[in-house]
Design a protein around this motif. Structure first.
Motif, PDB file in Angstrom:
ATOM      1  N   THR A  69       0.870  -1.184   0.000  1.00  0.00           N
ATOM      2  CA  THR A  69       0.000   0.000   0.000  1.00  0.00           C
ATOM      3  C   THR A  69       0.906   1.234   0.000  1.00  0.00           C
ATOM      4  OG1 THR A  69      -0.159   0.345   2.410  1.00  0.00           O
ATOM      5  CG2 THR A  69      -1.668  -1.279   1.421  1.00  0.00           C
ATOM      6  N   GLY A  70       0.499   2.257  -0.743  1.00  0.00           N
ATOM      7  CA  GLY A  70       1.374   3.422  -0.886  1.00  0.00           C
ATOM      8  C   GLY A  70       2.566   3.134  -1.776  1.00  0.00           C
TER       9      GLY A  70
ATOM     10  N   ASP B 122      -2.642   2.430  -4.318  1.00  0.00           N
ATOM     11  CA  ASP B 122      -2.268   3.815  -4.035  1.00  0.00           C
ATOM     12  C   ASP B 122      -3.332   4.723  -4.642  1.00  0.00           C
ATOM     13  OD1 ASP B 122      -0.845   6.435  -4.048  1.00  0.00           O
ATOM     14  OD2 ASP B 122       0.903   5.214  -3.510  1.00  0.00           O
TER      15      ASP B 122
ATOM     16  N   ALA C  63       0.825   3.148   2.954  1.00  0.00           N
ATOM     17  CA  ALA C  63      -0.122   4.224   2.636  1.00  0.00           C
ATOM     18  C   ALA C  63      -0.518   4.938   3.930  1.00  0.00           C
ATOM     19  CB  ALA C  63      -1.353   3.645   1.950  1.00  0.00           C
TER      20      ALA C  63
END
Length: 303
Positions: A7-8, A32, A74
């Motif tokens: 994530t991110g 993302d 994230a």
């Protein structure tokens, strides 16, 4: 070959982790929402989903891709933003993480690696800060990074989800955005390349523990197989003053700029650096980049 969800993964640290995973031959999935991440950071060999971690539809990603590991980067990481908009900060960092954890539980993810922060410690009671140091955050951001740690441990106890929590000191490196998620290194660099004097709040004597992004990437890779159900400080154990940082960068860039000094900012911690002996012993991890070496790489990259 493992399937890893990052994530991110279009952000500064996340995209560097994705690159390493792909180099290692893993299948990589990125979630993302591109609020601070950038499309140009996304590795072309990764599978990309433009989604927000708070969105219920991320379940489709877990259902289709069935990741074995989740590396969770994230987040809302702007301290000032967390103070101005605590609801948004908590919504992304706390509720977003719970949404990830619910999907980890439902789709039998083996392990989650969570990016936490030195911000969870608050004002240091002693230096170098080790993992036994009390956690008393002094910003909403610190609270919203600490709270998911409790959720992660609880999910581990109830559902058997393995985890490793990595608390980062001041990370710098290639792809760090001076506008969005910028640390002091990228902000200084932006100013210096534009031949503007950087601003230092206070007298520049405040110290930080600066760690190069590749060392952080290495810690994440090692954590996939090591350090189960533990928390690690990821830094260098070296305290560098902001004035020293400026001098190092100024000498490498060679523009002979001066510093513009401004008032101390409320809530700023004066001195901070980590004790990293636990990560050395249990993760078998040691930072390889000195500040001079890391800064040289970044400056040459952007030149």
């Amino acid at each position: 070959m493992d399937t890893v969800l990052v994530t991110g993964g279009a952000g500064f640290i996340g995209s560097n982790i994705v690159d390493r995973l792909i180099k290692n031959g893993d299948k990589v999935i990125i979630i993302d929402n591109l609020s601070t991440g950038k499309k140009e950071n996304i590795n072309k060999k990764a599978i990309f989903y433009e989604k927000d971690i708070r969105d219920k539809s991320i379940e489709e990603v877990f259902d289709v891709e069935r990741p074995k590991y989740v590396i969770h980067h994230a987040a809302q990481i702007d301290v000032q933003q967390s103070i101005e908009n605590p609801v948004l900060d908590g919504d992304i960092n706390i509720l977003g993480t719970i949404n990830i954890l619910e999907n980890c539980k439902k789709y039998d993810v083996k392990k989650i690696i969570y990016a936490s922060s030195a911000g969870v410690y608050g004002e240091p009671e002693y230096l170098g800060i080790d993992e036994k140091h009390s956690v008393k955050p002094i910003s909403n951001y610190g609270i919203s990074k600490l709270t998911p740690e409790h959720y992660i441990r609880t999910y581990s106890q109830i559902y058997g989800l393995k985890y490793t929590i990595l608390r980062y000191s001041n990370v710098y490196g290639i792809r760090q955005d001076p506008k969005g998620e910028g640390g002091v290194v990228s902000i200084f660099m932006d100013k210096m390349f534009n031949k503007e004097n950087p601003i230092i709040f206070g007298d520049g004597s405040q110290t930080r523990d600066f760690i190069y992004v590749d060392d952080v990437v290495e810690a994440n890779i090692l954590a996939l197989q090591k350090g189960d159900n533990q928390i690690f400080n990821i830094g260098t154990s070296v305290a560098t003053s902001i004035k020293e940082l400026f001098d190092i960068m100024n000498s490498i860039i060679g523009y002979n700029l001066k510093i513009d000094y401004s008032q101390w900012r409320k809530g700023d911690i004066i001195h901070s650096y980590f004790n990293i002996s636990k990560a050395k012993n249990k993760l078998d991890w040691t930072p390889k980049y000195s500040l001079e070496k890391g800064i040289n790489i970044v400056i040459n990259y952007y030149k």
